[in-house]
Design a protein around this motif. Structure first.
Motif, PDB file in Angstrom:
ATOM      1  N   ASN A 416       0.830  -1.213   0.000  1.00 37.58           N
ATOM      2  CA  ASN A 416       0.000   0.000   0.000  1.00 37.58           C
ATOM      3  C   ASN A 416       0.860   1.257   0.000  1.00 37.58           C
ATOM      4  O   ASN A 416       0.498   2.272  -0.604  1.00 37.58           O
ATOM      5  CB  ASN A 416      -0.937   0.000   1.200  1.00 37.58           C
ATOM      6  N   ASP A 420       0.714   4.132  -2.888  1.00 36.51           N
ATOM      7  CA  ASP A 420       0.522   5.554  -2.581  1.00 36.51           C
ATOM      8  C   ASP A 420       1.633   6.393  -3.191  1.00 36.51           C
ATOM      9  O   ASP A 420       1.389   7.496  -3.708  1.00 36.51           O
ATOM     10  CB  ASP A 420       0.491   5.755  -1.064  1.00 36.51           C
ATOM     11  N   GLN A 423       1.198   6.684  -6.891  1.00 41.26           N
ATOM     12  CA  GLN A 423       0.085   7.567  -7.237  1.00 41.26           C
ATOM     13  C   GLN A 423       0.570   9.009  -7.370  1.00 41.26           C
ATOM     14  O   GLN A 423       0.217   9.718  -8.305  1.00 41.26           O
ATOM     15  CB  GLN A 423      -0.995   7.474  -6.154  1.00 41.26           C
TER      16      GLN A 423
END
Length: 570
Positions: A416, A420, A423
């Motif tokens: 995760n 992130d 992104q």
């Protein structure tokens, strides 16, 4: 490494301590005999009356220089018969009493005439006669021929008079060596305190903190016991000098019992004994505080010396009772025995039961240093085991114990973060899901232990052919997931195909037989704002297709659909 340095400086401390008390003085001995007698405080024996009593032979001849009289409120008179065989004035330093002597008067007579009178003691302010680590000292000028020195002393603590008349050069050498050995003593103990505070702050084990407080109390107690506190910290307060050391003697014993109770888990292992120790601690603290408030020095002194002695016996008893309950109890018993023997030697020396020696009189300090070093090793080893268990638990919470790959929880946490980061940077991330083909058949044919070997074999191949930035984890059963940061779909497909070929060309060798193992792969790349869960679902669907279409293949998402999805998201 820290403990090695501590052990080195401990040995150095003992060497310097032995040098500090060498009797090989460079000048001749001027004391020909020592006599003494004791009277009640209300007897009001003056110097003329004392001279008359000595001349009448109503005194006891001392066979040794170090005079000890125990805890007594009596007035002690001592006569030193001096003989200077030279024709010169000799300058000497006279040591008459230990730091805790309440009152000491020194009268120097020449031809039966008083030529010098000096007074010192801890019932008054500290002065030039107080020499920390040595006692009360007086500079004397000895005329040729015979003369006498009279000493009048009184104490509510153990009365100890280490009579010594040495040259100024010998006096300076002795002082220097004793101060250096004292500095090493406090340095060693302070290092142990700091070492265990660090252990407590890092590992959060209470007994490391209690041990630090226990040794700290001894440092404070010994600092006062040797006169450094009176000379440097509160020279104008005789009240602190008389009661501070006594209080910290009791507090040192209390902290020792608290440390032992926590270290050996007495509250759960021996609850009755634990309650008795709590009562004993409360009684000791209440008693010493009460006597200090009431300024009853004699009972306070009696309580402190006996409390510390009994406390050491209790610690030895507790160690014996826990020999079979704690693995390191025998080492704890050895440590406490060192302290007990040292304290016993000091007590017997102070009370005059055994002849004075440096190691006997300073046995308590030497014993505590030995105890402290042994306990430090024990605490360090125990905390090392705790840290090892913590690291093991942390490892098991992070890695799969069979394959040594990340487990699902660790994978989700790390993956995760990568999602992130990607992104924000608009970088590609690919997801690979792998499943061992016919794994159930391997288990049924060769046994589950061979199935475990197959999993380990595949995991080793994956670890050997992945980048450091790739996250590889056992998802469950025979499934493995891989997250590839900074990796486009075409790169991910080539990577998965490479892994498939590596697995196919490296069979598992078991019992001299080759067991062919293959695997199927599902590969996809993150499109737009896809979450990790969505990536997993797409890769799992592609893996399902690979299994249904014959296994031992890589199935990836369509490139055109990838570009279409990216364009629509933009």
């Amino acid at each position: 490494m820290v403990l090695r340095y501590i052990l080195f400086f401990t040995a150095l401390f003992y060497s310097l301590a032995a040098m500090a008390v060498s009797d090989n003085y460079s000048h001749l001995d001027l004391i020909s005999s020592i006599d003494y007698f004791q009277v009640a405080p209300d007897a009001k024996v003056t110097l003329p009356k004392a001279k008359e009593r000595f001349n009448q032979g109503n005194a006891i001849h001392a066979n040794r220089r170090f005079l000890t009289f125990g805890i007594s409120n009596q007035v002690t008179w001592v006569r030193l018969s001096i003989d200077n065989p030279t024709h010169e004035l000799l300058h000497r330093r006279l040591t008459t009493g230990q730091i805790w002597v309440g009152s000491v008067d020194v009268y120097q007579l020449e031809n039966n005439q008083l030529v010098k009178h000096s007074h010192a003691g801890d019932w008054r302010k500290a002065d030039k006669h107080l020499l920390p680590g040595i006692g009360y000292v007086f500079d004397m000028t000895i005329l040729p021929g015979k003369s006498d020195i009279y000493i009048r002393s009184r104490a509510l603590d153990p009365l100890t008079l280490p009579i010594e008349l040495v040259s100024q050069s010998d006096a300076r050498n002795i002082s220097t060596r004793i101060h250096i050995s004292s500095g090493l003593l406090y340095g060693i103990l302070t290092a142990l305190v700091g070492f265990n505070i660090v252990l407590y702050t890092t590992l959060k084990q209470l007994y490391a903190l209690y041990y630090s407080i226990y040794i700290s109390c001894f440092i404070v107690m010994n600092f006062g016991y040797n006169g450094y506190a009176f000379a440097w910290l509160y020279p104008n307060s005789s009240w602190l000098q008389n009661y501070c050391t006594l209080f910290f003697m009791v507090l040192h014993g209390v902290c020792g019992l608290i440390f032992v109770s926590n270290f050996l888990h007495l509250r759960t292992n021996m609850p009755r004994l634990y309650r008795l120790i709590c009562v004993y601690i409360a009684a000791g603290l209440i008693s010493i505080v009460t006597f200090i408030i009431l300024q009853m020095h004699y009972p306070a002194s009696f309580i402190s010396f006996n409390f510390l002695s009994i406390t050491t016996l209790i610690m030895i008893f507790v160690g014996i009772m826990n020999l079979r309950k704690a693995e390191d109890a025998r080492y704890f018993l050895l440590a406490v025995s060192c302290s007990m023997l040292g304290l016993l030697a000091t007590t017997l020396s102070v009370w005059g039961i055994i002849p004075y020696t440096f190691y006997g009189f300073h046995g308590a300090a030497i014993g505590v240093v030995c105890e402290a070093v042994i306990l430090a090793v024990i605490v360090a080893n125990r905390l090392k085991e705790i840290e090892k268990e913590r690291i093991t638990a942390q490892y098991l919470a992070t890695y799969d114990p069979l394959t040594k790959l990340f487990n699902r929880r660790s994978f989700l946490s790390s993956a995760n973060k990568i999602i992130d980061a990607a992104q924000g940077a608009q970088e590609p991330v690919s997801f690979v899901m792998m499943d061992i083909d016919f794994f159930k058949l391997i288990n049924d044919t060769y046994g589950h232990h061979v199935g475990d070997l197959a999993l380990e074999h595949i995991a080793q191949l994956l670890q050997s052919h992945t980048r450091k930035t790739d996250i590889v984890a056992r998802w469950g059963g025979e499934e493995v997931v891989i997250l590839l940061a900074h990796t486009k779909l075409a790169q991910a497909i080539n990577y998965a195909e490479h892994l498939r070929e590596i697995i196919t060309s490296n069979p598992l060798i078991y019992d001299g037989k080759e067991i062919r193992v293959t695997a199927s792969f599902g590969v996809c790349t993150r499109m737009g704002n896809e979450t990790l869960e969505q990536l997993y679902q797409r890769a799992d669907s592609l893996l399902y297709k690979a299994k249904n279409q014959g296994r031992n293949m890589v199935k990836a998402q369509n490139l055109s659909s990838l570009f279409a999805n990216i364009s629509s998201s933009v």
